[in-house]
Design a protein around this motif. Structure first.
Motif, PDB file in Angstrom:
ATOM      1  N   UNK A  12      38.241  55.787 -27.881  1.00 19.17           N
ATOM      2  CA  UNK A  12      38.029  55.608 -29.424  1.00 19.17           C
ATOM      3  C   UNK A  12      39.697  56.752 -29.207  1.00 19.17           C
ATOM      4  N   UNK A  13      41.150  55.900 -29.797  1.00 21.85           N
ATOM      5  CA  UNK A  13      41.868  56.393 -30.470  1.00 21.85           C
ATOM      6  C   UNK A  13      41.631  57.467 -31.395  1.00 21.85           C
ATOM      7  N   UNK A  14      42.326  58.247 -31.603  1.00 24.19           N
ATOM      8  CA  UNK A  14      42.550  59.796 -32.452  1.00 24.19           C
ATOM      9  C   UNK A  14      42.570  59.234 -33.479  1.00 24.19           C
ATOM     10  N   UNK A  15      41.487  59.716 -34.573  1.00 27.88           N
ATOM     11  CA  UNK A  15      41.265  58.781 -36.173  1.00 27.88           C
ATOM     12  C   UNK A  15      40.088  58.068 -36.241  1.00 27.88           C
ATOM     13  N   UNK A 120      32.644  60.726 -24.614  1.00 28.22           N
ATOM     14  CA  UNK A 120      33.508  60.374 -25.091  1.00 28.22           C
ATOM     15  C   UNK A 120      35.006  60.758 -24.666  1.00 28.22           C
ATOM     16  N   UNK A 121      35.438  59.602 -25.234  1.00 24.93           N
ATOM     17  CA  UNK A 121      37.418  60.043 -24.756  1.00 24.93           C
ATOM     18  C   UNK A 121      37.851  60.256 -25.706  1.00 24.93           C
ATOM     19  N   UNK A 122      39.031  60.615 -27.070  1.00 22.05           N
ATOM     20  CA  UNK A 122      39.505  60.224 -27.640  1.00 22.05           C
ATOM     21  C   UNK A 122      41.519  60.321 -26.854  1.00 22.05           C
ATOM     22  N   UNK A 123      41.593  59.509 -27.527  1.00 25.04           N
ATOM     23  CA  UNK A 123      43.435  59.659 -26.516  1.00 25.04           C
ATOM     24  C   UNK A 123      44.206  58.924 -28.163  1.00 25.04           C
ATOM     25  N   UNK A 124      45.368  59.936 -27.874  1.00 27.35           N
ATOM     26  CA  UNK A 124      46.249  60.555 -28.918  1.00 27.35           C
ATOM     27  C   UNK A 124      47.244  59.159 -28.687  1.00 27.35           C
TER      28      UNK A 124
END
Length: 124
Positions: A12-15, A120-124
């Motif tokens: 998922x993207x940041x936020x 869970x991976x969060x991309x900026x």
């Protein structure tokens, strides 16, 4: 015999938001979500007392993550909002049987049972 199976991880993207689920069996008086980022120790993020619903959060996730349960389905959830890249980790469902628990609130340490984890991976 306590068995735990997580699902719902992803990228998922940041936020953004993501919801994790954990199917449980056995005596699970306290349940919690732990996470482990690469190169770091596993840490407790949120816990819930399944007998009454009292919750506890780590400072790093307070006001962003919500732990909840469905006792009828014997499932645990973690709704993660306002995700940050530093939330990237393997997330584990954990449980303590009744004989491990005193009082009506659960700690974020001392859990003997864990699931296999969901990434869970969060991309900026």
């Amino acid at each position: 015999q306590v068995q735990l199976q997580e699902s719902g991880g992803g990228s998922v993207q940041s936020g953004g938001s993501l919801k994790l689920s954990c199917a449980a069996s056995g005596d699970t008086r306290c349940m919690a979500w732990f996470r482990q980022a690469p190169g770091r120790e596993r840490e407790g993020a949120a816990a819930i007392y399944t007998g009454g619903g009292r919750v506890r959060y780590a400072d790093s996730v307070k006001d962003r993550f919500i732990i909840s349960q469905d006792n009828a389905k014997k499932e645990l959830y973690l709704l993660m909002n306002s995700l940050k890249p530093e939330d990237t980790a393997m997330y584990y469902c954990a449980a303590k049987p009744t004989y491990f628990v005193s009082g009506g609130i659960c700690s974020l340490t001392g859990y003997p049972y864990f699931g296999q984890g969901t990434q869970v991976t969060v991309s900026s």
